[in-house]
Design an enzyme around this catalytic site. Structure first.
Site, PDB file in Angstrom:
ATOM      1  N   GLN A 120     -57.615  95.502 -25.053  1.00 29.32           N
ATOM      2  CA  GLN A 120     -57.560  96.763 -24.334  1.00 29.32           C
ATOM      3  C   GLN A 120     -58.333  97.814 -25.098  1.00 29.32           C
ATOM      4  OE1 GLN A 120     -53.630  97.965 -23.239  1.00 29.32           O
ATOM      5  NE2 GLN A 120     -54.233 100.038 -22.604  1.00 29.32           N
ATOM      6  N   GLY A 121     -59.040  98.668 -24.373  1.00 27.91           N
ATOM      7  CA  GLY A 121     -59.802  99.754 -24.991  1.00 27.91           C
ATOM      8  C   GLY A 121     -59.787 100.969 -24.110  1.00 27.91           C
ATOM      9  N   GLY A 122     -60.626 101.964 -24.437  1.00 26.31           N
ATOM     10  CA  GLY A 122     -60.677 103.177 -23.662  1.00 26.31           C
ATOM     11  C   GLY A 122     -61.118 102.949 -22.235  1.00 26.31           C
ATOM     12  N   LYS A 172     -63.333  92.396 -17.149  1.00 25.54           N
ATOM     13  CA  LYS A 172     -63.207  93.749 -17.695  1.00 25.54           C
ATOM     14  C   LYS A 172     -62.795  94.664 -16.529  1.00 25.54           C
ATOM     15  CE  LYS A 172     -66.012  97.243 -20.100  1.00 25.54           C
ATOM     16  NZ  LYS A 172     -67.355  97.488 -20.682  1.00 25.54           N
ATOM     17  N   ASP A 217     -73.821 101.878 -28.986  1.00 31.11           N
ATOM     18  CA  ASP A 217     -72.428 101.674 -29.411  1.00 31.11           C
ATOM     19  C   ASP A 217     -72.276 100.312 -30.090  1.00 31.11           C
ATOM     20  OD1 ASP A 217     -69.852 102.507 -29.818  1.00 31.11           O
ATOM     21  OD2 ASP A 217     -69.117 101.873 -27.864  1.00 31.11           O
TER      22      ASP A 217
END
Length: 811
Positions: free
Chosen positions: A495-497, A515, A612
């Site tokens: 899980q991420g932003g 995703k 990124d």
């Protein structure tokens, strides 16, 4: 008088350079040479590269810098006073200025009238003066090859005495002593040619198939003058190629460079230069056992490794016996073996598996070979021994490894499967044909066209910009929900932003990673469109593959290939799992990331700046090959554009370059900076952000150790890179990587190398530039205009030690 002296001096030099034979009592001093009859080869003293040491060597007369053999490669002479002489016993010896013996060879019996002669093949021989029969030579240099494999030389082994014929690379271009790499005949099982690094096999040419080696076909010569011979009997086994046309103007040789690369060169007289005609290790599948057991490597596929028919990938495990990661595939259905119901599945156009665990018989036919395999439970495959004549039998036992696709016709391989497995393969083939017919119906074709057009309309760019065709699969929501068990917690990978990632399994058995963007995600529709439109155009083995997308109402999902080992940070920053990643795997990961970035910056149809790049965005497949992921923040450059500026700075603390973090300027050199940080994190197993050393961050710590000449103190002592200093090659490689990393993180973008230079520096042996002090960016470096209230987080990250940010830069 002076003119007369010069004339005699000229005559002396002419005679000295024209020596054709050496008899007992004669010698060759530095400056004198021995020449073959037709002047093709010459022997004398030389200094390699930038070295001042002197060696006795043989070179082509037409190209005197191309040394093909060195006598005293381990014992150089420090001055120009060396002497090579032949005595009455046929012993060839090299002495220095103090008459100390540096190198010698002894004949296997004493000749009556020995002479030393250099043949036009490049072979230096001690023989009887009037006997030219090669079988009667007392000694020959062809028995002791160096880095060049010439026509007439052998690669093999005397099975009676154990004597081995093999080529070995120079240590460097300045040092002809034996390096790490060698070309040898592996005589375990059915013999095969291999390239070794020390005792480890790094490339396998393959086994003899009756015409050449199974993993490589002989190139078509510009002039068909070579014949290839493989000899195997109870006394010896060897391979050699020979010239069928004597004194031909066509000159060709195989050579191994200090990095272990085997190449064939041909001499271009009109250009007076050597031209590379072929390279043995031509693609990624040349890496020995790259794909593990029961896998096949395909050089042209996005993901090079895939399981053989009837096999499935096995989960990654740690083998405590050899401290290596186990990978590869396992049978989906176990063999019946003794029940007699096993069958064989035919595979074509491939490099046959490693034959170290094989058995061969030249008199059996293919049907007898099959029956014999069925009688042994350990037999896993069979093939003809001689593909050219389709005769003989070759059996494999236990695991099949180092298999790759072959572009030409080659030996057929029959792999052993359970009968029910073969029935399933045939059923799927039939089902696939039926499905193809059904999809071809006009109604479904029209619906698919309408859906594609709708998606293109939704993703269309601003007026005036070109529309891009989307070449990907559109998944419906129900399919993805079913594949992920309705997005169950058990299927969640991370899980991420942006939201969550789930593991899924499609009906046809393909594993996927989904995703799913959260409704309040910082990655909105723009980032979603960006990721889809960019990554669908990118095809490289070090970039994650996008299978398709799914849109339903507010739901937006990206469907990727599933990578079982998740992300790089799960290994290098974990005290338990980092032991699974030894130095060679870490270096391969560094190299793979560099190749992926090079593709993004220079080799793809687009010029992509990732913006990124970080450890959590490097995914690892089941063979630990790295794949760059998450292109939501990437930007595309057009034409000759190399730099841009933004008011919306996005990225991750610890990886952002100073010019990007402070001023919003980004370029390819911004990614290079992030890559340099990533190298140091991979080497040390420490995060740049939150580094607990008295130094402010990892970059500052690395710079301090570099200036104190203590770079190896950076090595992850608790992980797989723990190193005792016993291998100087590894030490050099580690220091080189640290040097490259520091060059990548220099303060000024123009001082950083581009990715093509980075790859050359990582894989080369030349001296690297000295880095300047690195550029630092940590939270406390933020200028006053960027107060804490001026930036917004993209949401919780995957790690508590990492924060992805968006900074609104006031202008």
């Amino acid at each position: 008088m002076e003119v007369l002296m010069l004339f005699f001096l000229f005559i002396f030099i002419l005679n000295a350079s024209a020596l054709k034979i050496i008899t007992p009592g004669d010698s060759i001093k530095d400056g004198e040479t021995l020449e073959s009859d037709y002047g093709i080869f010459e022997l004398g003293f030389f200094s390699p590269g930038n070295s001042n040491n002197r060696y006795i060597g043989i070179w082509y007369k037409t190209s005197n810098t191309t040394v093909v053999w060195v006598a005293n490669r381990e014992d150089p002479i420090s001055d120009n006073n060396g002497v090579l002489s032949l005595d009455n016993n046929g012993t060839l010896a090299l002495f220095n200025a103090t008459n100390a013996l540096l190198w010698s060879m002894n004949t296997w019996r004493t000749p009556r009238e020995p002479v030393l002669k250099l043949l036009d093949s490049g072979n230096l021989v001690v023989k009887e003066r009037n006997d030219d029969n090669p079988l009667n030579y007392y000694w020959e240099s062809f028995d002791y090859p160096c880095d060049n494999f010439l026509p007439g030389m052998k690669i093999g082994k005397n099975l009676v005495t154990g004597f081995e014929y093999y080529t070995s690379a120079w240590k460097s271009s300045d040092d002809p002593s034996q390096g790490q790499y060698s070309l040898r005949m592996d005589t375990r099982g059915f013999p095969q040619l291999v390239v070794k690094k020390g005792s480890e096999t790094v490339y396998r040419v393959g086994s003899w198939d009756g015409h050449f080696f199974s993993g490589r076909k002989p190139e078509e010569n510009p002039v068909p003058i070579y014949s290839y011979h493989f000899v195997m009997n109870q006394n010896e086994v060897y391979f050699r190629f020979r010239s069928e046309v004597l004194n031909s103007s066509f000159i060709s040789r195989y050579a191994m460079n200090p990095s272990g690369l085997m190449q064939r060169f041909i001499w271009r007289e009109e250009r007076r230069e050597w031209q590379i005609f072929s390279t043995a290790q031509a693609d990624i599948c040349s890496t020995y056992n790259l794909c593990g057991s029961y896998e096949i490597c395909g050089s042209n596929s996005f993901t090079p490794c895939s399981c053989l028919q009837g096999f499935l990938p096995k989960s990654l495990t740690f083998n405590s016996t050899n401290n290596m990661l186990d990978s590869g595939c396992v049978r989906r259905i176990a063999l019946d073996c003794k029940g007699g119901s096993d069958v064989f599945f035919k595979l074509t156009r491939l490099k046959l598996p490693d034959t170290w665990n094989s058995w061969a018989n030249s008199t059996m036919n293919l049907e007898q070979c099959k029956d014999l395999c069925l009688q042994n439970c350990s037999c896993t495959a069979y093939a003809n021994l001689n593909a050219k004549e389709r005769t003989g039998c070759l059996l494999w036992f236990n695991q099949l490894i180092d298999i790759s696709e072959f572009s030409e016709d080659s030996q057929d391989l029959y792999i052993r499967l359970a009968k029910s497995e073969l029935d399933e393969i045939e059923r799927k083939k039939s089902k696939g044909k039926d499905k193809a017919v059904a999809i071809a119906t006009p109604i479904i074709l029209t619906m698919g066209l309408m859906l594609t057009m709708a998606l293109l309309y939704k993703f269309k760019t601003n007026a005036g910009k070109n529309k891009e065709r989307m070449e990907l699969t559109i998944f419906d929501f129900a399919t993805i929900a079913h594949a992920t068990n309705n997005f169950s917690t058990a299927n969640k990978l991370g899980q991420g932003g942006f939201g969550c990632v789930y593991k899924g399994l499609l009906e046809e058995g393909r594993e996927i990673a989904v995703k799913r963007l959260s409704k309040d995600s910082g990655q909105g529709l723009d980032e979603f469109k960006n990721e889809v439109t960019l990554i669908v155009k990118l095809q490289h083995r070090n970039l994650v593959k996008l299978f398709g997308c799914c849109i339903k109402g507010d739901e937006r999902m990206l469907i990727y290939e599933y990578l079982p080992n998740k992300s790089l940070d799960n290994f290098i920053f974990d005290k338990r799992r980092n032991k699974l990643v030894d130095w060679q795997r870490r270096f391969n990961i560094i190299d793979g990331i560099a190749r992926g970035l090079l593709y993004l910056h220079h080799d793809s149809r687009l010029r992509i700046i990732h913006r990124d790049l970080k450890a959590s965005n490097i995914l690892l497949d089941h063979n630990m090959n790295p794949k760059i992921s998450d292109f939501g923040l990437a930007r595309m450059f057009g034409g000759d554009q190399t730099e841009d500026k933004t008011r919306r700075v996005v990225g991750t603390y610890g990886y952002m370059s100073p010019e990007y973090a402070f001023y919003g300027r980004f370029s390819m050199k911004s990614d290079v900076f992030s890559f340099g940080v990533l190298i140091l994190e991979i080497i040390t197993g420490k995060r740049n952000r939150g580094y607990s050393d008295p130094d402010n961050n990892l970059l500052q710590h690395a710079w301090r150790l570099w200036t104190e000449e203590r770079s190896l103190d950076l090595i992850d002592a608790d992980g797989g890179t723990a190193y005792t200093g016993s291998d100087p090659y590894i030490t050099t490689e580690m220091v080189r990587c640290i040097n490259v990393a520091l060059l990548c993180v220099q303060q000024r973008p123009e001082d950083r190398p581009n990715m093509s230079s980075v790859l050359l520096m990582l894989g080369g042996e030349s001296t690297l530039p000295k880095p300047n002090r690195p550029g630092y960016f940590i939270e406390k470096d933020l200028p006053p205009s960027m107060a804490a209230d001026d930036y917004t987080s993209r949401g919780p990250s995957k790690s508590s030690n990492e924060l992805t940010i968006t900074i609104l830069d006031a202008r």
